[in-house]
Design a protein around this motif. Structure first.
Motif, short mmCIF file in Angstrom:
data_model
loop_
_atom_site.label_atom_id
_atom_site.label_comp_id
_atom_site.label_asym_id
_atom_site.label_seq_id
_atom_site.Cartn_x
_atom_site.Cartn_y
_atom_site.Cartn_z
N LYS A 133 37.81 9.86 17.73
CA LYS A 133 37.93 9.34 19.09
C LYS A 133 37.44 7.90 19.10
N CYS A 168 48.28 2.81 23.25
CA CYS A 168 48.53 4.14 23.80
C CYS A 168 49.84 4.71 23.28
N TYR A 169 50.89 3.90 23.34
CA TYR A 169 52.17 4.39 22.83
C TYR A 169 52.06 4.76 21.37
N SER A 225 50.96 11.84 18.29
CA SER A 225 50.53 13.07 18.96
C SER A 225 49.03 13.10 19.24
N LYS A 226 48.49 11.94 19.42
CA LYS A 226 47.08 11.90 19.81
C LYS A 226 46.98 11.94 21.34
N GLU A 227 45.81 12.25 21.82
CA GLU A 227 45.56 12.09 23.25
C GLU A 227 45.22 10.64 23.50
N VAL A 228 45.76 10.10 24.59
CA VAL A 228 45.48 8.70 24.91
C VAL A 228 45.16 8.57 26.39
N CYS A 229 44.40 7.54 26.68
CA CYS A 229 44.06 7.30 28.08
C CYS A 229 43.80 5.82 28.27
N TRP A 230 44.41 5.26 29.28
CA TRP A 230 44.35 3.81 29.54
C TRP A 230 43.95 3.60 30.97
N MET A 231 42.99 2.76 31.19
CA MET A 231 42.46 2.59 32.55
C MET A 231 42.24 1.11 32.82
N MET A 282 50.34 8.02 21.19
CA MET A 282 51.19 9.11 21.62
C MET A 282 52.18 9.47 20.52
N GLU A 289 41.06 16.51 23.71
CA GLU A 289 41.13 16.17 25.13
C GLU A 289 40.15 15.06 25.49
N ILE A 290 40.62 14.14 26.31
CA ILE A 290 39.75 13.02 26.71
C ILE A 290 39.10 13.35 28.04
N MET A 323 48.21 -0.81 26.28
CA MET A 323 49.41 0.01 26.43
C MET A 323 50.08 0.26 25.08
#
Ligand SMILES: Cc1ncc(C[n+]2csc(CCOP(=O)(O)OP(=O)(O)O)c2C)c(N)n1
Ligand SMILES: Cc1ncc(C[n+]2csc(CCOP(=O)(O)OP(=O)(O)O)c2C)c(N)n1
Ligand code: SF4
Ligand code: SF4
Ligand code: SF4
Ligand code: SF4
Ligand code: SF4
Ligand code: SF4
Ligand SMILES: [Mg+2]
Ligand SMILES: [Mg+2]
Lengths: 94, 270, 356, 184, 356, 270, 184, 94
Positions: free
Chosen positions: D2, D23-24, D30-36, D27, D58-59, D20
């Motif tokens: 992580k 993140c792509y 097949s990883k979990e990604v999160c962008w804020m 993805m 899971e994030i 971004m």
């Protein structure tokens, strides 16, 4: 008697005695009765037989209680049958 | 009951000869339900209700029309108008009508609003609905007072007029001049037909009906917002008899709110 | 498997509205949810003919929804705290007139103008009823971008099924963040529920339809109220949704919703690593609240720590559910501050373990 | 695995895009990604940043205050986020335009002359890819292929002719980081 | 002794506003409270120079209050259910900006347009916060015309003391009815609290004053929130008010507020006549709620019957106070129906005595 | 820093001779605080802030003025304007100002509102405040877009103009024509002075300042509502450079929103 | 002592005033009083009523559904409130204008020809005082003096010349009731 | 050199490089520097010495960072002392 003959029918129980029809009638055909209806209003009655069927009274009546008939030579638009009008209000008052 | 019916000969003749179906020229429209209207004696609301229902019956559009009546004396309009109706929150009738007409663009949607409703709390909705040119008819009953809540000052109350919240007469310096919403919306490109009518006498009633007819025709043609102000009365809160109230309409209100078309389609004005 | 995309929470919600067959969206810009209106303005009309209109205000929006929902259509709006407050009269009307529709609150820190950072300070407003009178919204609390999409469909279905407005209560973090989302397929526009009560024009073969919430006779009004209350009881029986984590052997239970629950999942992990028997209850429906779950578990555990991004709101429902049968503690941060898993765990230790 | 990172700089420097792309890339693997993103009025005046998390599981919270890596494209970002690097974490910054460089000693610091190199490529816009190259070289959360994929997803069609240039910048960034790593 | 008069609840409230030195009233007509504006329009200006303005809407009213209160004056508005719902954004702003002012809800049956008959369905809105974010109003519930007058003065004083909006939650029955009322003497206009924070024009010898609820930095915002919460705790400690009837030997306790409590007093009488050891707690402040009183009495009694003119709202605060330590039952009527003492007593007997 | 200052002889002379207090003709007004404005580069908000503060300084009315700024990019106005201020809810600035001026009738109260604020959500408050003729100055910054929330369509967005919520250009058939609130309020008897100005070049800035001066004078004389629309820019959301944005103001906005007085006192117009 | 009454009739018949006068009278005698009008849109169309309670002790609910006395000035009020009289209670009504008189046998019924008598006094407005006289004669909750006081309080100054006429009507009402009582 | 002589002083750290002043200057006296300030903006600098003190630049500056001086025979309105202005921005740029 005018050439065009008219008549009105009033649903006296719905009448609220506002007198607007009375003022609107060019023929002074109508007036308020000194009797009251179930709601406590002096209702409108015909006091003369000179109605021309001009509709004025019906037009100004806020409670839509007046039905107007007019006999002329002209062909009239088709209107449906009349429902729920009472006929016992053609009293002479003074 | 002690009422004796004295029929003259003439009367008998009339009834027989005249009161027959083929001579019928005016009767309560069937689009009006059979309920007694709850309005005070002589109140203009009843006349305008009837006119709307007459036009809807005559144009045979009962299944096309959807009405919206917000709070105000006419909040129970849905009891009398035999059409699909929505009751709206105070001031929001045109927003509700927008919601309806946007999802049912082929229906003929109208609102029926008082002056407190349309010109005070609902000012923003009124102006923006007209500005967007929503294809609806706005019927605006201007009786210069808050009827339902028992006679407070409305935006349209005349200068100097006494109401329960202007007990010393409307003081224009503190409370502002009467707001002529109809004049304002007439200037928005979104409105197509804007007119001011009255129902204080038979002639004016005829004209108001004509205006309503036109408006529904324009709605059928999707011309945009139609706006009919009806200068009306409130005998109860004006503390007048109905006849006096209509005189007040004639002598005080109409001079301040002159009748006639403020904006009418080109085909019509020429 | 449905289409997989990387999407912003707000955009997933907007996309899901199109796919759920929403007929009309009316809304007004406000951070942190303006993307919903923006996305729909770009996408919706061309794809399904959905109506998208920027209203002049939140008050106009909610009343447009009233009109469109009353006309039998799937209608929706979204806003954030201050906008939702303005909608309270309209929401009370919609609930009273039993109009199915979807309302979204992507909430932010309050009260007042506050901050635009995420917060959960609108729980009371959503769940107890910010408007006047006795009414209930069905309230869904997503905690991921995936649920932002899924709950739109669920929300519309529950709304139609019960003729009741549904509120999605989420927050700026979930609305703004981007995650993977699997999108459901396009559904028929307008949904499939029959709405014979809708105002679509009175045809000859039916009585007129009336949408109203006015019942001047108290007896009549009470009857309506009792019918509404009966409906709410039915919803409480049938529609409770929640997620649990490691509850089986839990001695302590964390509880949190939405964003808070995501953080608490991490707290459970960290706690378990330290050997604490700790689990999590995440209420998904805030109304109906998972009362029974809490009532059942209360006597079996040593305590509950309720974590919220507010001054303590859901904790009242937790307490009302457990009725004194276990200790209920609260930890909250406010004003857009997001607590870290570590600080929550520390608080948990201090409250529950230090005394032991 | 992580990794929690933040990308920060002026508006227009492409910091949101960096996250971004990552993140792509995640993805794709097949990883979990999160962008804020940071949002709201503080964007007036021109600074922007985004938190990006890549993980095998899971994030939980999308908003965090301590980072494995900080990538700072301007001075205010260095000033603001230096203290937010976890001990042992990484701080990447554009060394060309920075006057007060970071001073912490418990983290790995990567001064990348990104503006200068981008200038050499005659396109300041690719500076973000340079920094991203450096970042990926060091933290190795995704494969280079995935970054290329991510770039394709993020770049609007009309700019696809710039993909080679961006890739070039990315590789330069990687090399710059590599040489710093070699010295550590 | 003050002047004794026969007055309508709404008019007593209006008269008290003049006497309490209110500087400005802004309001919009709505049944059943239009008399407040009407009375003030007739009386106020000539007597104290008080500003009375009919606003274009409830939203305008509440924001006019915001302005006048921010300028350091005693400002007030009144409305009923739907109008209060429209004010929720403004109320949240006022609470957040800590502006002292008085808001009156003469409530009626809801939800929606509902009925104009009296109801207590707005308890949640008043007490839990109908607007967005974490804030509290001080809520006073009068149950007589006398209290309609007295609580105006009390309300203004509490508002000024705590820089917090005060809400008087009453209903149509109390607003419309006429009773004897002893009026307090005329107080100085504007009250006597110093308001150095008010925007009255920046003079040379002070910094500028700013009224705002915006704190974009979450840390700052949380600080404000914590300060607000601390204030609410202080209010909970110091300002709880209630009335009790025959509590000394009570085995069962009725609880109700406002109009409901009047009816319950009769129930206590009727019950005592029948030999039941029955008492009454009437919370006067709904926030702060008399938690401690309930918590203390709970273990000593056999049960509480909470009576409200709604579907059960205050009962949650009662339950939260007793934490399962006694049985809490609810009896309510809705939509403007007012329960009779006899029916309440019957319900009481059925619930608590039939099983024994 | 590697910046070397190369001063020419001429420069040295100038600084010595010219940059002295007695030659000072323009400086940042002291009524503006020393904080950096948070506005985007080139944003007209800054110019109008400065003008207001200049007039307040020059008229020496700092202790008389109370400002109200609602949500919008200018929500932080109170950080910059060194006067007593109230932040208002979105759209409600004129109601807040009414509350203030009614209880402090001798103060000079102004609102500072965006087009979204004044002409969308705040329509009712704007219209009724003007109609009552409240003795306040309304400064209306028309930048044809919702600035703070990042560029959604405003009521004043031009036909065809692209915004985030009119991505295919404002379609007047669906979204209505731009709403000219200034034209509407000019017709209300309550307004005393209504003008439309711009700050896109030095000449217009001078005129805007003049208008602000006049307005504050009228407030001192309690003449009623003064309303100044300032046609402004939003380079960030228009996606233009500041210079381009001012060109757009000149070429597109001003032709649609023509500058000049819409209502000015009789003493003035002659 | 506690007496719960309702006065009902058309708007304009002065029913609200009757209750008010009674309240003032009660207050003069240091009794507790409570007056509650019906309000709202049902007032459109013209009927009005008020509940009036006079008591020696604190009054609980101001809204009640069963009454010790009903005073009905028109037919709709008789129709509506006949059933609301407590068994053994009193129903007073204006017998002049009523077509369907009350029929209950478990209550005391007082048909008062109030309109007729008021007509004789040439002022329909005093009909309410006639009815009030009948009411007080029967229920005796207050003294006649107190009613005179109450009338003074309620009548606007400009109508004070009508006080003697009102008092006359009040006394006639009392007498009418007296004669009925005599027959019971 | 013009009859009226003017000069300006710019607070470069507050300047946002919007260039509005540059366009507004009738004398082309000013331009943006190729250097940036702490906020990252290219700030405004004087590139010629022909300033007339017309104030245009100051009038259009949204950030109120320009101070203007003008030397004429005319008596000027009294203004207060200047605070917080920096003077090191009179660089030649091209
Ligand atoms: C939000 C809200 N505020 C106030 C009211 C009370 N109210 C009902 S109708 C009305 C105004 C009625 O006046 P108008 O619109 O002119 O209609 P009229 O009765 O005169 O026909 C008001 C203020 C309400 N129902 N809802
Ligand atoms: C009730 C409410 N709705 C929406 C918002 C979000 N909001 C903040 S400012 C704004 C509009 C800004 O546009 P404008 O008034 O034109 O000002 P500008 O930023 O363009 O100067 C909006 C919609 C809010 N704060 N409150
Ligand atoms: S129809 Fe005409 S003439 Fe006949 S009664 Fe009516 S108004 Fe009079
Ligand atoms: S106008 Fe109608 S309601 Fe009025 S008196 Fe005539 S018939 Fe009766
Ligand atoms: S109160 Fe006025 S508007 Fe309402 S029904 Fe009566 S007369 Fe008509
Ligand atoms: S977003 Fe637009 S209006 Fe707001 S500060 Fe930036 S340029 Fe100015
Ligand atoms: S106008 Fe002001 S902020 Fe813009 S470049 Fe010139 S000096 Fe700088
Ligand atoms: S004062 Fe005039 S001449 Fe001098 S720099 Fe500014 S705009 Fe140019
Ligand atoms: Mg009206
Ligand atoms: Mg704007």
């Amino acid at each position: 008697m005018a050439k065009v003959k008219g008549d009105i029918v009033v649903d006296i129980e719905k009448c609220k005695g506002c007198e607007l029809c009375v003022v609107a009638c060019p023929q002074d055909t109508i007036a308020l009765s000194d009797k009251i209806n179930k709601k406590g209003y002096h209702y409108m009655v015909k006091i003369k037989d000179n109605c021309t069927g001009c509709e004025n009274c019906a037009l100004v009546c806020p409670d839509a209680v007046i039905t107007v008939y007019r006999k002329t030579g002209k062909k009239k638009e088709k209107v449906a049958t009349i429902t729920n009008v009472q006929k016992d209000m053609t009293l002479e008052v003074n | 009951m002690d009422e004796t019916i004295v029929k003259t000969e003439e009367q008998e003749f009339l009834e027989e000869e005249i009161c027959v179906a083929e001579n019928l020229v005016y009767r309560r429209p069937k689009t009006l339900t059979d309920l007694d209207l709850h309005y005070c004696p002589g109140c203009g609301h009843g006349v305008v209700h009837r006119l709307l229902m007459e036009v809807i019956e005559e144009m045979d559009i009962q299944d096309k029309v959807i009405g919206v009546a917000p709070v105000g004396c006419a909040v129970f309009a849905y009891n009398y108008m035999n059409i699909d109706m929505q009751e709206a929150a105070h001031g929001r009738a045109t927003a509700v009508a927008t919601g309806i007409v946007r999802v049912l663009p082929d229906k003929l949607v109208f609102t029926y609003q008082g002056d407190g409703d349309l010109a005070a709390i609902g000012t923003a909705e009124t102006l923006h609905t007209c500005n967007r040119g929503e294809n609806i008819l706005i019927v605006f009953i201007n009786n210069a007072v808050y009827g339902m809540t028992s006679g407070q000052m409305a935006p349209t109350t005349l200068p100097g007029m006494v109401t329960t919240t202007s007990p010393f007469g409307r003081d224009v310096n503190k409370m502002g001049y009467p707001l002529k919403m109809t004049d304002l919306v007439a200037q928005l490109p979104g409105t197509y037909y804007v007119t001011r009518q009255a129902v204080n006498n038979a002639g004016n009633v005829r004209k108001t009906k004509k205006a309503i007819q036109k408006a529904f025709q324009y709605l059928q043609q999707k011309k945009g917002t139609c706006f009919i102000e009806v200068v009306s009365n409130c005998p109860s809160n004006w503390k007048m008899t109905p006849v006096e109230s209509n005189k007040f309409v004639e002598e005080k209100l109409i001079p301040f709110y002159p009748l006639g078309d403020l904006k009418s389609p080109k085909e019509e004005t020429k | 498997m449905g289409e997989l995309r990387l999407m912003k929470g707000n955009e997933a919600l907007a996309e899901a509205a199109i796919r759920a067959g929403c007929d009309a969206y009316f809304g007004y810009p406000i951070t942190p949810q303006s993307e919903v209106l923006e996305y729909l303005s770009r996408e919706a009309e061309a794809r399904t003919g959905m109506v998208v209109l920027q209203a002049e205000s939140e008050i106009a929006s909610i009343n447009m929804i009233y009109g469109a929902a009353g006309a039998g259509k799937r209608a929706m709006t979204s806003s954030s705290g201050p906008g939702l407050s303005l909608m309270q009269e309209g929401i009370s009307y919609i609930a009273a007139a039993e109009l199915p529709c979807l309302i979204v609150n992507v909430s932010r820190g309050g009260p007042g103008l506050g901050t635009i950072q995420p917060s959960q300070g609108d729980y009371f407003q959503a769940v107890k009823g910010g408007g006047h009178g006795d009414y209930k919204l069905i309230v869904l609390a997503p905690s991921s971008v995936q649920e932002m999409a899924d709950f739109v469909r669920l929300g519309f279905d529950l709304a139609d099924k019960y003729r009741n407005p549904v509120l999605i209560l989420t927050d700026g973090a979930i609305g703004q963040m981007i995650e993977k989302v699997e999108l459901f397929e396009q559904l028929p526009k307008g949904g499939t529920y029959q709405k014979p009560w809708a105002t679509t024009g009175k045809t000859k073969n039916r009585e007129r339809n009336i949408i109203t919430s006015l019942h001047i006779d108290p007896k009549e009004m009470e009857k309506i109220n009792l019918r509404l209350q009966a409906k709410y009881r039915e919803i409480e029986e049938k529609e409770v949704r929640y997620e649990t984590v490691k509850l089986e052997d839990a001695e302590y239970v964390l509880t949190a919703f939405g964003l808070g629950a995501r953080i608490c999942k991490k707290v459970v992990e960290l706690g378990r690593e330290k050997g604490y028997k700790i689990g999590l209850i995440r209420p998904i429906t805030l109304f109906p609240f998972p009362k029974k779950l809490f009532a059942d578990i209360a006597p079996k555990i040593k305590g509950i720590l309720d974590v919220e991004l507010n001054a303590g709101q859901m904790v009242e429902d937790v307490k009302l559910s457990v009725e004194g049968k276990t200790r209920v503690e609260f930890y909250g941060r406010m004003g857009g501050i997001i607590p870290t898993p570590e600080e929550i765990l520390e608080h948990f230790e201090k409250i529950f373990l230090k005394g032991e | 695995m992580k990794h929690e990172a933040i990308f920060a700089g002026f508006g227009g420097q492409g910091v949101l895009t960096m996250g971004m792309i990552l993140c792509y890339a995640g993805m794709k693997e097949s990883k979990e990604v999160c962008w804020m993103p940071s949002y709201g009025p503080e964007m007036r005046g021109g600074t922007a940043n985004c938190i990006t998390i890549i993980s095998d599981s899971e994030i939980s919270s999308p908003i965090i205050s301590k980072f494995d890596s900080v990538v700072a494209l301007n001075q205010p970002s260095v000033d603001k986020f230096e203290s937010a690097v976890k001990p042992g974490g990484n701080l990447f910054y554009d060394s060309t335009n920075i006057i007060n460089p970071p001073t912490r000693t418990d983290i790995n610091i990567f001064p990348i002359p990104a503006s200068e190199e981008a200038n050499r490529l005659n396109n300041m816009k690719v500076m973000n890819m340079l920094m991203l190259g450096a970042f990926v070289e060091v933290v190795k959360v995704v494969e280079d292929d995935s970054i290329v994929y991510g770039l394709q997803q993020v770049l609007p069609e009309r700019y696809h002719h710039l993909i080679p240039l961006n890739n070039e910048a990315y590789i330069i960034g990687k090399k710059l980081a590599e040489s710093i790593l070699a010295k550590i």
